[in-house]
Design a protein around this motif. Structure first.
Motif, short mmCIF file in Angstrom:
data_model
loop_
_atom_site.label_atom_id
_atom_site.label_comp_id
_atom_site.label_asym_id
_atom_site.label_seq_id
_atom_site.Cartn_x
_atom_site.Cartn_y
_atom_site.Cartn_z
N UNK A 38 0.91 -1.15 0.03
CA UNK A 38 -0.10 0.02 -0.12
C UNK A 38 1.00 1.14 -0.04
N UNK A 39 0.24 2.14 -0.63
CA UNK A 39 1.02 3.73 -0.53
C UNK A 39 0.62 4.61 0.52
N UNK A 40 1.31 5.41 0.70
CA UNK A 40 1.29 6.17 1.71
C UNK A 40 0.03 7.11 1.68
N UNK A 41 -0.62 7.72 0.60
CA UNK A 41 -1.56 8.29 0.36
C UNK A 41 -2.90 7.41 0.48
N UNK A 42 -2.85 6.28 0.38
CA UNK A 42 -4.11 5.33 0.65
C UNK A 42 -4.10 4.59 1.75
N UNK A 43 -3.24 4.51 2.71
CA UNK A 43 -2.93 3.68 3.72
C UNK A 43 -4.22 3.76 4.89
N UNK A 44 -4.49 5.10 4.96
CA UNK A 44 -5.48 5.10 6.22
C UNK A 44 -6.96 4.40 5.55
N UNK A 45 -7.17 4.82 4.32
CA UNK A 45 -8.39 4.19 3.78
C UNK A 45 -8.26 2.91 3.71
N UNK A 46 -7.13 2.20 3.37
CA UNK A 46 -6.96 0.76 3.10
C UNK A 46 -7.25 -0.05 4.42
N UNK A 47 -6.71 0.75 5.49
CA UNK A 47 -6.74 0.15 6.93
C UNK A 47 -8.20 0.03 7.27
N UNK A 48 -8.84 1.02 6.99
CA UNK A 48 -10.31 1.43 7.46
C UNK A 48 -11.33 0.20 6.68
N UNK A 49 -10.96 -0.12 5.19
CA UNK A 49 -11.64 -0.83 4.61
C UNK A 49 -11.37 -2.39 5.06
N UNK A 50 -10.18 -2.74 5.52
CA UNK A 50 -9.94 -3.92 6.16
C UNK A 50 -10.50 -4.16 7.23
N UNK A 51 -10.69 -3.37 8.02
CA UNK A 51 -11.54 -3.39 9.44
C UNK A 51 -13.14 -3.78 8.95
N UNK A 52 -13.62 -3.31 7.87
CA UNK A 52 -14.80 -3.53 7.39
C UNK A 52 -14.88 -4.82 6.77
N UNK A 53 -14.04 -5.20 6.29
CA UNK A 53 -14.31 -6.63 5.59
C UNK A 53 -13.80 -7.77 6.46
N UNK A 54 -12.68 -7.38 7.36
CA UNK A 54 -12.36 -8.55 8.39
C UNK A 54 -12.71 -8.62 9.43
N UNK A 55 -13.24 -7.55 10.02
CA UNK A 55 -13.41 -7.17 11.29
C UNK A 55 -12.27 -6.41 12.23
N UNK A 56 -12.59 -5.62 12.79
CA UNK A 56 -11.58 -4.76 13.59
C UNK A 56 -10.57 -5.44 14.45
N UNK A 57 -11.18 -6.59 14.79
CA UNK A 57 -10.12 -7.41 16.03
C UNK A 57 -9.33 -8.59 15.27
N UNK A 58 -9.39 -8.32 13.94
CA UNK A 58 -8.38 -9.33 13.25
C UNK A 58 -7.02 -9.09 13.57
#
Length: 280
Positions: free
Chosen positions: A166-186
């Motif tokens: 992942x790139x610096x300008x998308x890392x925040x959004x990518x992490x947020x979307x991973x939380x949505x897809x995998x669950x925040x406790x993953x």
């Protein structure tokens, strides 16, 4: 196809991802001895070669010209020249150009030889402390939010360890979307600027890592590898499907509405979708 006995070799050479001391003696020798080095960015590679006193000619080979140049380069190899293929950093062809040239060379019977070395993918996996016997490399996620969420939703029930660039300008959004897809406790690991001066490796849940990145601007700079634990083998099928549907709906709807609809459609517990995927 059989290449002539006098044909050269295409060397696929790994270069440092940060620390220049990681360029192996063998890689230095090959880069010095070949007739030309095919580089993704000749300006970047010229600096690397100059650092080691290597004056081999450079040829630009990138995603925009690789298809048209591959035949010409194979002809050089068949005529007896040896070439090296490098990317800007790490092992070529791993989320980088080059496979068309390698495929053309192999199709022509030309010898293709790897000169192994650094890879951000393997480096991150080696320090993550997550299962490494089976893993899936997804490269860079789509830049657009809807496509990124759809890709992640399809991986929600994947039991193997997941790796992303992942790139610096998308890392925040990518992490947020991973939380949505995998669950925040993953459980996950965020490896940043590996082998460089400001190397950091953060571990914890996706919620914890996302919070740490959001709170510290320094953690939003550089190049990233995200390593995410795979879904448990015994993960409830309804929950996995619920998270997949939730992630897809969340691209168009507020989180609470997306979770309610996903729960109704799949029978998954609503709290496990909304509470597990979003902070607050």
């Amino acid at each position: 196809m059989q290449a002539p006995q006098s044909a050269g070799t295409l060397h696929v050479v790994a270069t440092p991802i940060g620390n220049l001391d990681d360029l192996s003696p063998r890689a230095q020798r090959v880069l010095r001895e070949v007739d030309a080095v095919c580089a993704e960015d000749t300006r970047h590679s010229r600096q690397l070669l100059a650092r080691f006193g290597i004056a081999t000619p450079l040829l630009a080979l990138h995603e925009h010209n690789e298809e048209q140049l591959a035949g010409r380069l194979v002809a050089r190899l068949q005529a007896g020249d040896s070439l090296a293929l490098v990317s800007d950093a790490g092992t070529p062809l791993v989320s980088d150009p080059g496979y068309r040239l390698v495929r053309a060379a192999r199709g022509a019977g030309v010898r293709v030889s790897p000169v192994p070395g650094p890879s951000a993918l393997v480096a991150a996996l080696s320090v993550a402390g997550l299962a490494s016997d089976r893993f899936v490399f997804e490269g860079f996620l789509p830049a657009k939010a809807a496509a990124r969420r759809e890709r992640l939703a399809g991986l929600a029930a994947e039991p193997r360890t997941l790796l992303f660039y992942e790139s610096s300008h998308r890392i925040v959004d990518a992490l947020d979307d991973m939380r949505g897809a995998f669950g925040g406790r993953r459980p996950a690991v965020l490896a940043r600027e590996l082998t460089k001066l400001f190397e950091t490796v953060l571990d914890g849940s996706l919620d914890e890592i996302a919070a740490a990145v959001a709170a510290d601007p320094d953690q939003r700079r550089g190049e990233f590898v995200v390593v995410v634990e795979g879904a448990a083998e015994d993960t409830d099928a309804r929950l996995a499907e619920g998270r997949r549907v939730y992630a897809a709906l969340r691209a168009q709807l507020p989180p609470s509405t997306a979770a309610r609809l996903a729960a109704e459609l799949t029978g998954a517990p609503r709290k496990a979708l909304y509470g597990g995927g979003d902070a607050g």
